[in-house]
Design a protein around this motif. Sequence first.
Motif, mmCIF file in Angstrom:
data_model
loop_
_atom_site.group_PDB
_atom_site.id
_atom_site.type_symbol
_atom_site.label_atom_id
_atom_site.label_comp_id
_atom_site.label_asym_id
_atom_site.label_seq_id
_atom_site.Cartn_x
_atom_site.Cartn_y
_atom_site.Cartn_z
ATOM 1 N N GLU A 191 0.136 -1.179 -0.570
ATOM 2 C CA GLU A 191 0.333 -0.062 0.047
ATOM 3 C C GLU A 191 0.681 1.559 -0.068
ATOM 4 O O GLU A 191 0.439 2.150 0.318
ATOM 5 C CB GLU A 191 -0.809 0.198 0.955
ATOM 6 N N SER A 192 2.110 1.657 0.328
ATOM 7 C CA SER A 192 3.174 2.020 0.290
ATOM 8 C C SER A 192 4.306 2.057 -0.400
ATOM 9 O O SER A 192 4.559 1.249 -1.339
ATOM 10 C CB SER A 192 3.663 2.572 1.345
ATOM 11 N N ASN A 193 5.159 3.284 -1.031
ATOM 12 C CA ASN A 193 6.596 3.006 -1.593
ATOM 13 C C ASN A 193 7.506 3.365 -0.931
ATOM 14 O O ASN A 193 7.392 4.408 -0.119
ATOM 15 C CB ASN A 193 6.124 3.912 -2.782
ATOM 16 N N VAL A 194 8.691 3.109 -1.458
ATOM 17 C CA VAL A 194 9.494 3.607 -0.591
ATOM 18 C C VAL A 194 10.789 3.300 -1.280
ATOM 19 O O VAL A 194 10.910 2.715 -2.358
ATOM 20 C CB VAL A 194 10.087 2.541 0.809
ATOM 21 N N TYR A 195 11.423 4.976 -1.399
ATOM 22 C CA TYR A 195 12.363 5.223 -2.443
ATOM 23 C C TYR A 195 13.780 5.253 -1.555
ATOM 24 O O TYR A 195 13.973 6.072 -0.463
ATOM 25 C CB TYR A 195 12.451 6.264 -3.441
ATOM 26 N N CYS A 196 15.397 4.643 -2.494
ATOM 27 C CA CYS A 196 16.433 5.053 -1.166
ATOM 28 C C CYS A 196 17.010 5.367 -2.330
ATOM 29 O O CYS A 196 17.617 5.127 -3.529
ATOM 30 C CB CYS A 196 16.745 3.485 -1.144
ATOM 31 N N ALA A 197 18.452 6.726 -1.841
ATOM 32 C CA ALA A 197 19.958 7.228 -2.431
ATOM 33 C C ALA A 197 20.620 6.953 -1.063
ATOM 34 O O ALA A 197 20.182 6.684 0.458
ATOM 35 C CB ALA A 197 20.001 8.143 -2.746
ATOM 36 N N ALA A 198 21.913 6.713 -0.595
ATOM 37 C CA ALA A 198 22.479 5.969 -0.604
ATOM 38 C C ALA A 198 24.467 6.178 -0.804
ATOM 39 O O ALA A 198 24.089 5.828 -2.020
ATOM 40 C CB ALA A 198 22.199 4.299 -0.094
ATOM 41 N N ILE A 199 24.632 6.057 0.732
ATOM 42 C CA ILE A 199 26.140 5.680 0.277
ATOM 43 C C ILE A 199 27.042 4.796 1.124
ATOM 44 O O ILE A 199 26.429 4.551 2.296
ATOM 45 C CB ILE A 199 27.177 6.943 1.083
ATOM 46 N N LEU A 200 27.307 3.464 0.441
ATOM 47 C CA LEU A 200 26.948 1.946 0.907
ATOM 48 C C LEU A 200 27.170 1.783 2.655
ATOM 49 O O LEU A 200 29.151 2.153 2.411
ATOM 50 C CB LEU A 200 27.244 1.455 -0.110
ATOM 51 N N ARG A 201 26.817 1.406 3.035
ATOM 52 C CA ARG A 201 27.729 1.194 4.879
ATOM 53 C C ARG A 201 27.928 2.602 5.114
ATOM 54 O O ARG A 201 28.559 2.163 6.235
ATOM 55 C CB ARG A 201 28.166 0.439 4.360
ATOM 56 N N GLU A 202 27.416 3.591 4.703
ATOM 57 C CA GLU A 202 27.661 5.159 5.503
ATOM 58 C C GLU A 202 26.344 5.614 5.597
ATOM 59 O O GLU A 202 25.498 6.346 6.699
ATOM 60 C CB GLU A 202 28.161 6.417 5.159
ATOM 61 N N GLN A 203 25.864 6.251 4.727
ATOM 62 C CA GLN A 203 24.869 6.873 5.300
ATOM 63 C C GLN A 203 23.468 6.531 3.893
ATOM 64 O O GLN A 203 23.514 5.997 2.968
ATOM 65 C CB GLN A 203 24.955 8.455 4.121
ATOM 66 N N TYR A 204 22.180 6.358 4.535
ATOM 67 C CA TYR A 204 21.387 5.744 3.547
ATOM 68 C C TYR A 204 19.774 6.658 3.787
ATOM 69 O O TYR A 204 19.706 7.367 5.468
ATOM 70 C CB TYR A 204 20.239 4.170 4.186
#
Length: 547
Positions: free
Chosen positions: A455-468
């Motif tokens: 029922e929802s959507n999620v989106y992600c941008a990240a610096i691997l194993r540092e910041q999400y």
Amino acid sequence: MNRNVDTKVWECAELVFKAAEGYDNPFLEVELQAEFVGPNGETLMIPGFWDGGSLWKVRFAPVTAGEWHYTTICSDQADAGLHGHTGIVTAAAWQEEELQHNPNRRGFVRIHESGRWFEYGDGTPFYWMGDTLWSAHTLRCDLKKTLPAYLEDRRKKGFNVIQLVVGHPTADQFGEETSSYVRYEPEYFLNEGGAPYLERYSLINPAYFSHLDLRIRLMLSMGFVPCLMAMWGQDLQGIKVEGGKHYLRYLVARYAAFNVMWSPAGEYLFTDDVEGWRELGNEIHRCDPYGHPTSVHSVAPHSGSRHYHAEEWYDFNLIQVGHVLGFKNFMEMLPYLDYQMQPPKPSIMSESWYENHPNCVLDDGIRINDQHIRFATYVPLLQGCIGQTYGAHGIWSLYNGEQKDKWTDQMRPDLWQDDLHLPGSGQMKHVRDLMETVNWWELEPHPEWVSTVAESNVYCAAILREQYIIYCTGGQAPVPVLVMILGAKQGGETYEGKWMNPRTGAWHAVRNEDFQYHGYGSGMMWRTFAPDHEDWILSLKRVKEEN
């Protein structure tokens, strides 16, 4: 008369010359340039422009401190007023407090060598937070009240880019000859100096541009970077490619010494001449001695990368989705596709959904609200865009209630004074605040690292194993948010979660009892529930172990 001039680095120094000869049409008959040689031997060839009567100007912005020696070169070498003049422009560096007062003093915005983001000339990362003021060139955007009030509001809300139209070369006081969404009266296309041309396509009108100068200078003085749309897509039908080249050369000569970005047109495919627009993009690239970032604004739903991504003159992508809520999939797809293209180039969602704009195509009576605007902001940013341009229906048009603007009842905007204060524009400040908590230029889109219920959507941008950074669109109830941290070893890394309310900008930490963190496959899974059914931002950051 210009023998020695003092200025600052990156500040426009204006040199004035007076032609000794008479010309029937100085716009087309004569070319003026000035060669500048800098303190380190660097050379810049700066085009000049006719400014009415017998006056010519050369605008030069030194890129390094020190003495710059110049010599003018005129195509009519017999004109002693224009040819062979020499002098010195001495540039001093800015002090740190002066840089803090106006970031434009850090140098012209350029593309970072990685191709992924923008930076000022001194290497400071430049985060694009734009607004759409297509009507900035017109009489209704007056310099006494309207423009200052608008810019002050936008500065307080964190905006730093203004997208505006330079003018419509097909328009004059006798009418306009190209189609548009709205059949405006002729004065809509004019400013205090009249129309862009005194004689359509053959004789430019310097008075028009002198009043545009005032608008652009005010933007620059307040720290904004203008992104200049030279014309609108339909205008090429009248001016044609060769006329467009003359027009663009004039614009480059007049504005290249300012901190600007270029687009040959807004919505270029309203004249379906892909090769013609390519020629005009190349012309800007050829003429601009400073190499300002150049793109081309597309129609919806579309990115200019479709035709020009590999072109040398084309520096970044301007994406448009248009004002159709049914096009939400393009918010996800177009930025992500552009991010995968080679060579890497920054992408901006330059026209998405305008706040308070009627939902187009479906004609369902819905007006786009701030919740829609948040979706249209965070999704592209986390799917690969490196900046965002906001828009409001009453702002792009600067609608002031005049009935001669021939809007249909359904499409008529609210007054610009009201739309100036729509909630979505204030929420753009929270976007800037969020990005300033991270090295935003290092974020990469990773939709595969985050999930939730249907029922929802999620989106992600990240610096691997540092910041999400995760955007959760919300649902009927609080939804789970599952973050996959690939490569993390159980017990070896810990992560701290914080929620940001994108409506208010308020932050609060995720309590220990409100999340779980455990092994999953080749890494770890960090999971929690959104605070409520609304949309939220989750910032997940690795906690550094003390030595």
